[in-house]
Scaffold this active site. Sequence first.
Site, PDB file in Angstrom:
ATOM      1  N   CYS A  88       0.845  -1.196   0.000  1.00 51.19           N
ATOM      2  CA  CYS A  88       0.000   0.000   0.000  1.00 51.19           C
ATOM      3  C   CYS A  88       0.879   1.246   0.000  1.00 51.19           C
ATOM      4  O   CYS A  88       1.775   1.375   0.845  1.00 51.19           O
ATOM      5  CB  CYS A  88      -0.907   0.010   1.232  1.00 51.19           C
ATOM      6  SG  CYS A  88      -1.858   1.529   1.412  1.00 51.19           S
ATOM      7  N   CYS A 123      -8.241   2.261  -0.552  1.00 53.95           N
ATOM      8  CA  CYS A 123      -7.745   1.511   0.609  1.00 53.95           C
ATOM      9  C   CYS A 123      -7.969   0.034   0.355  1.00 53.95           C
ATOM     10  O   CYS A 123      -9.071  -0.388  -0.032  1.00 53.95           O
ATOM     11  CB  CYS A 123      -8.488   1.955   1.871  1.00 53.95           C
ATOM     12  SG  CYS A 123      -8.184   0.909   3.315  1.00 53.95           S
ATOM     13  N   GLN A 166     -21.111  -5.835  12.348  1.00 54.92           N
ATOM     14  CA  GLN A 166     -19.711  -6.204  12.184  1.00 54.92           C
ATOM     15  C   GLN A 166     -19.250  -5.902  10.754  1.00 54.92           C
ATOM     16  O   GLN A 166     -19.988  -6.133   9.790  1.00 54.92           O
ATOM     17  CB  GLN A 166     -19.520  -7.687  12.491  1.00 54.92           C
ATOM     18  CG  GLN A 166     -19.756  -8.053  13.942  1.00 54.92           C
ATOM     19  CD  GLN A 166     -18.584  -7.663  14.843  1.00 54.92           C
ATOM     20  OE1 GLN A 166     -17.682  -6.942  14.438  1.00 54.92           O
ATOM     21  NE2 GLN A 166     -18.599  -8.143  16.080  1.00 54.92           N
ATOM     22  N   TYR A 182     -25.779  -6.828  25.588  1.00 50.34           N
ATOM     23  CA  TYR A 182     -25.166  -5.970  24.556  1.00 50.34           C
ATOM     24  C   TYR A 182     -25.537  -6.509  23.173  1.00 50.34           C
ATOM     25  O   TYR A 182     -24.695  -6.650  22.289  1.00 50.34           O
ATOM     26  CB  TYR A 182     -23.644  -5.920  24.701  1.00 50.34           C
ATOM     27  CG  TYR A 182     -23.149  -5.574  26.085  1.00 50.34           C
ATOM     28  CD1 TYR A 182     -22.968  -4.248  26.452  1.00 50.34           C
ATOM     29  CD2 TYR A 182     -22.863  -6.564  27.013  1.00 50.34           C
ATOM     30  CE1 TYR A 182     -22.520  -3.914  27.723  1.00 50.34           C
ATOM     31  CE2 TYR A 182     -22.407  -6.238  28.291  1.00 50.34           C
ATOM     32  CZ  TYR A 182     -22.243  -4.921  28.634  1.00 50.34           C
ATOM     33  OH  TYR A 182     -21.800  -4.595  29.885  1.00 50.34           O
ATOM     34  N   ASP A 225     -21.136  -9.556  24.402  1.00 48.22           N
ATOM     35  CA  ASP A 225     -20.266  -9.004  23.361  1.00 48.22           C
ATOM     36  C   ASP A 225     -20.122  -7.518  23.650  1.00 48.22           C
ATOM     37  O   ASP A 225     -20.680  -6.675  22.945  1.00 48.22           O
ATOM     38  CB  ASP A 225     -20.867  -9.249  21.970  1.00 48.22           C
ATOM     39  CG  ASP A 225     -19.940  -8.816  20.844  1.00 48.22           C
ATOM     40  OD1 ASP A 225     -18.797  -8.402  21.141  1.00 48.22           O
ATOM     41  OD2 ASP A 225     -20.359  -8.860  19.672  1.00 48.22           O
ATOM     42  N   CYS A 282     -13.514  -7.908  21.917  1.00 44.56           N
ATOM     43  CA  CYS A 282     -12.709  -7.224  20.907  1.00 44.56           C
ATOM     44  C   CYS A 282     -11.426  -6.656  21.509  1.00 44.56           C
ATOM     45  O   CYS A 282     -10.668  -5.977  20.824  1.00 44.56           O
ATOM     46  CB  CYS A 282     -13.513  -6.103  20.244  1.00 44.56           C
ATOM     47  SG  CYS A 282     -14.117  -4.844  21.383  1.00 44.56           S
TER      48      CYS A 282
END
Length: 457
Positions: free
Chosen positions: A76, A159, A282, A311, A380, A407
Amino acid sequence: MQPNKPLEGHTYPLRIEGYSSDGAGVARLDGMVVFVQGGIRGELCQVRLTHVGRSALWGVVREVTEPSPARISPDCPYYDRCGGCHFRHMTYAEELEAKRVRVEDCLRRLGGADVRVTEILGAAQPERYRNKAQFPVAPGPRIGFYQARTHKVVDVADCLLQSQAAARLRGAVKDWMTQYSIPAYNEKARAGLVRHVYVRTNRRGESLCCLLVNGVGVPRERELVKALRAAEPGLVGIVLGINQSHSNVILGDAYRTLWGQDFLSDTLCGATFQLSVPSFYQVNPDQTEVLYGKALELAGLTGRETVLDLYCGIGTISLVMARQAGMVWGAEVVPQAVDDAIQNAQCSGITNARFLCADAGEAARQLAQEGVRPHVVCVDPPRKGLAEDVVATIAAMAPERVVYVSCDPATLGRDVKRFAPLGYHLDCATAVDLFPRTAHVETVALLSQQKPDTTML
């Protein structure tokens, strides 16, 4: 005599020993930890110190004296300026191992758990996996991403993590701004108009574009709609988001549809979801199915269990669990998300899921009043993990199993340690790479209720 203190701006030969939580190499100099941008474990590098702190040092690789077999040339052109990716200088296999080790270290060091993370589920496609792009806009106009640890916008034409549709729509907005002298938002002056370009895509190749602005409208609105529709054949809607706050918040507090529809539909794990601009969803659908599949496996459902999904957001995990559970209750504090979850259950034909607009404590009290006792609790949470009182609330419900989707391995480790004295033991954990080429990693962990040993009674 005291030894010479390492000097900022000087270069030192350092051996990279491992990785930090943000993907930097870790080395040592005079007993101090050095975080080395661009280093790979095992390498001997010439490292220029960019910052000298009291207890740690920061540096960048100037030359690799002994390169790792895992070193590759970044593919990149923006990699050395954009803060989006962290691992493009190494093979994907090395990246996965760095993430696996990080999860295991957090669970052992922070969680006090004697567990081996033997598996990390990598992505079959580590490029162009994101179904949502949020491009900040700065005077120029520059539309792209923030440079690492700054609010300086790097103008990025394309990107490799984003869809090509996002690149085309981003380019169309930039051309429209340039042609009609539409002012970009100036964060320091708190003036200007266009703040962010937001693009959401689905698996059918459709896209939804939202322009976040510091105002209630935009000039040359008709020309904007025409430019975006011409740039992207799969476009189904254009939305204007109003954000006049003096903050870093991206999304607006009001929306107006300029053309088409204000939502996008997508399928995940066999369920259908209707996604508005602010809906949480997600960003990597293929790997999300891997993640939720592992969560479903660890839940150990037989069709009779009651599941509580805390959640729950717009109900993604709830609807996945509902297909193999007796009953699923989802709890979420955001009213719009609860409305979306109810709608998504209806769209998917799922009748054994109910949703509460409540936090963990409120949900527990309401379910207790109705005589509901969950066999499995699934969580979550956001990156900050579970609040201590939420851990206690879950334990008080006495579920047989807690499935924790995380996460952030650090907060997962902390919460595992909080569950231990309340009778819940970490059985296993699997790392899942939802965000290839970045330092983020997801984990699915199973905590089981430890019943008193009755063999000696």
